[in-house]
Motif scaffolding. Structure first.
Motif, PDB file in Angstrom:
ATOM      1  N   UNK A   1      -7.411   0.386  -7.783  1.00 15.86           N
ATOM      2  CA  UNK A   1      -6.827   0.253  -9.116  1.00 15.86           C
ATOM      3  C   UNK A   1      -5.752  -0.826  -9.125  1.00 15.86           C
ATOM      4  N   UNK A   2      -4.888  -0.801  -8.132  1.00 13.10           N
ATOM      5  CA  UNK A   2      -3.813  -1.785  -8.050  1.00 13.10           C
ATOM      6  C   UNK A   2      -4.372  -3.174  -7.752  1.00 13.10           C
ATOM      7  N   UNK A   3      -5.305  -3.256  -6.817  1.00  9.75           N
ATOM      8  CA  UNK A   3      -5.853  -4.563  -6.447  1.00  9.75           C
ATOM      9  C   UNK A   3      -6.633  -5.216  -7.570  1.00  9.75           C
TER      10      UNK A   3
ATOM     11  N   UNK B   1      -7.046   7.757  -1.883  1.00  5.43           N
ATOM     12  CA  UNK B   1      -6.248   6.574  -1.534  1.00  5.43           C
ATOM     13  C   UNK B   1      -6.997   5.283  -1.844  1.00  5.43           C
ATOM     14  N   UNK B   2      -8.285   5.261  -1.568  1.00  7.71           N
ATOM     15  CA  UNK B   2      -9.084   4.071  -1.846  1.00  7.71           C
ATOM     16  C   UNK B   2      -9.136   3.794  -3.342  1.00  7.71           C
TER      17      UNK B   2
ATOM     18  N   UNK C   1       0.814  -1.206   0.000  1.00 11.65           N
ATOM     19  CA  UNK C   1       0.000   0.000   0.000  1.00 11.65           C
ATOM     20  C   UNK C   1       0.849   1.257   0.000  1.00 11.65           C
ATOM     21  N   UNK C   2       1.948   1.264   0.730  1.00 14.37           N
ATOM     22  CA  UNK C   2       2.783   2.467   0.777  1.00 14.37           C
ATOM     23  C   UNK C   2       3.260   2.828  -0.623  1.00 14.37           C
ATOM     24  N   UNK C   3       3.708   1.851  -1.377  1.00 19.08           N
ATOM     25  CA  UNK C   3       4.144   2.102  -2.751  1.00 19.08           C
ATOM     26  C   UNK C   3       2.985   2.459  -3.652  1.00 19.08           C
ATOM     27  N   UNK C   4       1.856   1.779  -3.475  1.00 17.45           N
ATOM     28  CA  UNK C   4       0.674   2.066  -4.278  1.00 17.45           C
ATOM     29  C   UNK C   4       0.233   3.507  -4.108  1.00 17.45           C
TER      30      UNK C   4
END
Length: 80
Positions: free
Chosen positions: A72-74, A66-67, A2-5
């Motif tokens: 998007x990544x997930x 953030x959500x 998450x930090x990178x995302x």
């Protein structure tokens, strides 16, 4: 992940509408790294445009910037 995302926290409402931070305001090595990536991508003004667009999407969905970024990544097949 998450930090990178979330670009070390840059991908959030906390940075929307804020002036460009100077190096001394970036308290972690990761923030310094992600700020360099923002600069290489197109700079702070362009990043602010991205945050504004993401904010509009987030508001329509009843979510946060953030959500939206995390979702998007997930949703990427390689991540899921």
């Amino acid at each position: 992940m998450t930090y990178g995302t979330l670009l070390g926290g840059f991908l959030s409402e906390a940075w929307l509408g804020r002036p460009e931070p100077v190096r001394g305001q970036l308290v972690t090595v990761s923030q310094q790294k992600y700020k360099q990536r923002i600069d290489a991508w197109g700079g702070w003004a362009r990043f602010q445009d991205l945050l504004a667009a993401l904010k509009a999407i987030a508001e329509r969905r009843g979510a946060t910037i953030a959500t939206i970024g995390a979702r998007l990544i997930l949703d990427r097949p390689a991540v899921a």
